[in-house]
Motif scaffolding. Sequence first.
Motif, short mmCIF file in Angstrom:
data_model
loop_
_atom_site.label_atom_id
_atom_site.label_comp_id
_atom_site.label_asym_id
_atom_site.label_seq_id
_atom_site.Cartn_x
_atom_site.Cartn_y
_atom_site.Cartn_z
N PRO A 119 0.95 -1.19 -0.10
CA PRO A 119 -0.07 0.21 0.14
C PRO A 119 0.93 1.31 0.06
CG PRO A 119 -0.78 -1.70 1.68
CD PRO A 119 0.46 -2.07 1.41
N LEU A 120 2.09 1.18 0.73
CA LEU A 120 2.81 2.35 0.67
C LEU A 120 3.45 2.60 -0.60
CD1 LEU A 120 4.80 2.04 4.23
CD2 LEU A 120 2.83 3.53 3.66
N ARG A 121 3.81 1.46 -1.33
CA ARG A 121 4.36 1.89 -2.56
C ARG A 121 3.36 2.30 -3.45
NH1 ARG A 121 6.12 -3.58 -4.00
NH2 ARG A 121 6.69 -3.76 -1.81
N LEU A 122 2.19 1.77 -3.36
CA LEU A 122 1.21 2.22 -4.35
C LEU A 122 0.94 3.82 -4.19
CD1 LEU A 122 -1.11 0.84 -6.06
CD2 LEU A 122 -2.69 0.98 -4.16
N VAL A 123 0.80 4.27 -3.00
CA VAL A 123 0.66 5.78 -2.93
C VAL A 123 1.78 6.35 -3.38
CG1 VAL A 123 0.81 7.52 -0.96
CG2 VAL A 123 -0.58 5.40 -0.77
N THR A 124 3.14 5.93 -3.30
CA THR A 124 4.26 6.63 -3.83
C THR A 124 3.76 6.68 -5.33
OG1 THR A 124 5.57 5.48 -2.37
CG2 THR A 124 6.80 6.59 -3.87
N TYR A 125 3.54 5.47 -6.00
CA TYR A 125 3.08 5.36 -7.57
C TYR A 125 2.09 6.32 -7.87
CZ TYR A 125 6.06 1.15 -7.60
OH TYR A 125 7.25 0.06 -7.44
N MET A 126 1.02 6.40 -7.09
CA MET A 126 0.23 7.44 -7.22
C MET A 126 0.45 8.74 -7.25
SD MET A 126 -3.74 5.58 -5.95
CE MET A 126 -3.32 5.90 -4.50
N GLY A 127 1.22 9.12 -6.26
CA GLY A 127 1.71 10.39 -6.02
C GLY A 127 2.59 10.77 -7.17
N CYS B 110 3.10 14.06 -12.18
CA CYS B 110 3.44 13.99 -13.41
C CYS B 110 2.42 14.55 -14.22
CB CYS B 110 3.72 12.41 -14.13
SG CYS B 110 5.47 11.85 -13.42
N MET B 111 1.03 14.04 -14.02
CA MET B 111 -0.07 14.56 -14.39
C MET B 111 -0.26 16.16 -14.61
SD MET B 111 -1.86 12.45 -16.17
CE MET B 111 -3.64 13.02 -16.24
N GLY B 112 0.13 16.36 -13.31
CA GLY B 112 -0.11 17.94 -12.85
C GLY B 112 0.91 18.82 -13.83
N PHE B 113 2.09 18.15 -13.56
CA PHE B 113 3.21 18.92 -14.64
C PHE B 113 2.82 18.86 -16.10
CE2 PHE B 113 7.43 18.68 -16.79
CZ PHE B 113 7.79 19.96 -16.32
N LEU B 114 2.24 17.90 -16.69
CA LEU B 114 1.93 17.72 -18.18
C LEU B 114 0.90 18.80 -18.30
CD1 LEU B 114 2.21 13.96 -18.78
CD2 LEU B 114 3.60 15.79 -19.61
N ILE B 115 -0.12 18.85 -17.49
CA ILE B 115 -1.31 19.90 -17.60
C ILE B 115 -0.75 20.94 -17.84
CG2 ILE B 115 -3.51 20.58 -16.53
CD1 ILE B 115 -4.20 17.94 -15.74
N MET B 116 0.06 21.67 -16.65
CA MET B 116 0.59 22.74 -16.66
C MET B 116 1.36 23.18 -18.02
SD MET B 116 1.81 23.28 -12.57
CE MET B 116 3.32 23.07 -13.12
N LEU B 117 2.27 22.38 -18.47
CA LEU B 117 2.86 22.65 -19.83
C LEU B 117 1.78 22.81 -20.95
CD1 LEU B 117 5.91 19.97 -20.12
CD2 LEU B 117 5.86 22.30 -19.68
N ILE C 181 -12.60 23.87 -14.04
CA ILE C 181 -12.78 22.40 -14.39
C ILE C 181 -11.56 21.63 -14.08
CG2 ILE C 181 -13.68 20.57 -15.78
CD1 ILE C 181 -15.71 22.49 -16.94
N VAL C 182 -10.33 22.11 -14.77
CA VAL C 182 -8.99 21.48 -14.73
C VAL C 182 -8.82 21.48 -13.40
CG1 VAL C 182 -6.81 21.57 -15.63
CG2 VAL C 182 -8.74 22.29 -17.11
N LEU C 183 -8.73 22.48 -12.79
CA LEU C 183 -8.23 22.70 -11.21
C LEU C 183 -8.96 21.73 -10.63
CD1 LEU C 183 -6.21 24.75 -10.67
CD2 LEU C 183 -7.84 26.08 -9.35
N SER C 184 -10.40 21.65 -10.65
CA SER C 184 -11.08 20.57 -9.71
C SER C 184 -10.73 19.22 -9.88
CB SER C 184 -12.67 20.82 -9.73
OG SER C 184 -12.99 21.88 -10.38
N ALA C 185 -10.38 18.85 -10.79
CA ALA C 185 -9.97 17.67 -11.22
C ALA C 185 -8.67 17.13 -10.58
CB ALA C 185 -9.84 17.42 -12.86
N VAL C 186 -7.52 18.08 -10.81
CA VAL C 186 -6.53 17.89 -10.46
C VAL C 186 -6.26 17.84 -8.90
CG1 VAL C 186 -4.03 19.02 -10.21
CG2 VAL C 186 -5.21 18.82 -12.44
N PHE C 187 -7.25 18.81 -8.25
CA PHE C 187 -7.28 18.94 -6.88
C PHE C 187 -7.86 17.77 -6.10
CE2 PHE C 187 -9.50 19.94 -3.04
CZ PHE C 187 -8.40 20.70 -2.30
N ALA C 188 -9.05 17.44 -6.97
CA ALA C 188 -9.83 16.33 -6.40
C ALA C 188 -8.72 14.93 -6.35
CB ALA C 188 -10.92 15.81 -7.08
N PHE C 189 -7.93 14.76 -7.39
CA PHE C 189 -7.21 13.83 -7.64
C PHE C 189 -6.10 14.01 -6.43
CE2 PHE C 189 -3.20 11.96 -9.28
CZ PHE C 189 -3.97 10.48 -9.50
N PHE C 190 -5.34 15.03 -6.27
CA PHE C 190 -4.50 15.28 -5.23
C PHE C 190 -4.97 14.84 -3.88
CE2 PHE C 190 -1.70 17.07 -8.47
CZ PHE C 190 -0.42 16.40 -7.98
#
Length: 313
Positions: free
Chosen positions: A232-240, A245-252, A269-278
């Motif tokens: 589970p800890l590793r899973l969280v690291t991967y998700m983080g 990466c997703m956030g960085f790409l969206i910013m680009l 909308i973009v912001l809510s999606a990213v925020f919800a995910f994080f």
Amino acid sequence: MFETMNETPEISIVVPVYNEKALLEELCTRLISVCKGLNRSYEILIVDDGSDDGSFEKLQRIKGDDETLRLIRFTRNFGQQAAVLAGFRMSRGKIVVQLDSDLQNPPEEIPKLLSVMTDEIDLVTTVSKNRQDGLIRVLGSKFLLGFGQMLFGKAVKLNLSSFRVMRRSVIDKIEACPDRSRYMAVLMSWMGLPNVEVEVEHHARKEGVTKYSYLTLLKLSWDLVTGYSNFPLRLVTYMGLFGACMGFLIMLFLLYQRVVNGILIEGFIVLSAVFAFFAGVQLLSIGFLGEYLGRVHSQTQGRPDYIVGKVVE
Ligand code: UDP
Ligand code: MG
């Protein structure tokens, strides 16, 4: 001549009991008859895991003055694993047999398990030919076995059955693991001992009900995951990592649209999606960390696994 208490018996049978009054008579009769047929010295240890249906009183009646039958009673219900551990600790045999008390593991299979225990073998595990449990239960077990096997990888051959035979040395090795989570089957699989797996019959429960609700089983599965892996800890690291990466790409992408195409995307909308995910990833991380912290906490408390109320020898 085999049945005197002074000698160390060759074989100890360990059985956990929790509210199985209706089956105890048959259990003891069948166990004793199988043991007598072995022509080896034996003892039968029955651990009453805090039954409140009169199981212990019944056991005492059945025992009478039979010295081969030894009874232990917990002060309350501590769970099957603790009961089995107590039985192991009290047992004196060179070889120890563990089975359930509800006769789903037929005692008549014990000689077969003992017969494959050669000098090179430390542990005999079992697989049931055709498991006589409900569909959801069987599927749940299969899933847990598959998932557990995935966590451990090829190095470990996972077997979760509670019907097994082992040498005394296996119990010594268990004692050497000062683990809070003593999921016996997993611990023994993890040790990678010289082992054979034998096919055995499995019978439907004749009386009483299973002591494992789906919730208890879920807890046990969670115990397997957090007690034996950092998945589970590793899973969280991967998700983080994925989220970052997703956030960085969206910013680009947003920057590109603004600078090259002159388009300003309204960010809500973009912001809510990213925020919800994080937010999700963060909450999950805290939860997982808490799980492991809880384990550390109970490990540092170092309480015993169970409290023995009474012993009848
Ligand atoms: N058991 C126990 N303590 C518990 C739950 C179960 O000692 O808290 C014993 C129970 O009496 C039985 C064995 O563990 O001998 C397996 O339990 P059960 O048959 O209910 O589980 P299932 O076969 O449904 O997996
Ligand atoms: Mg059962």
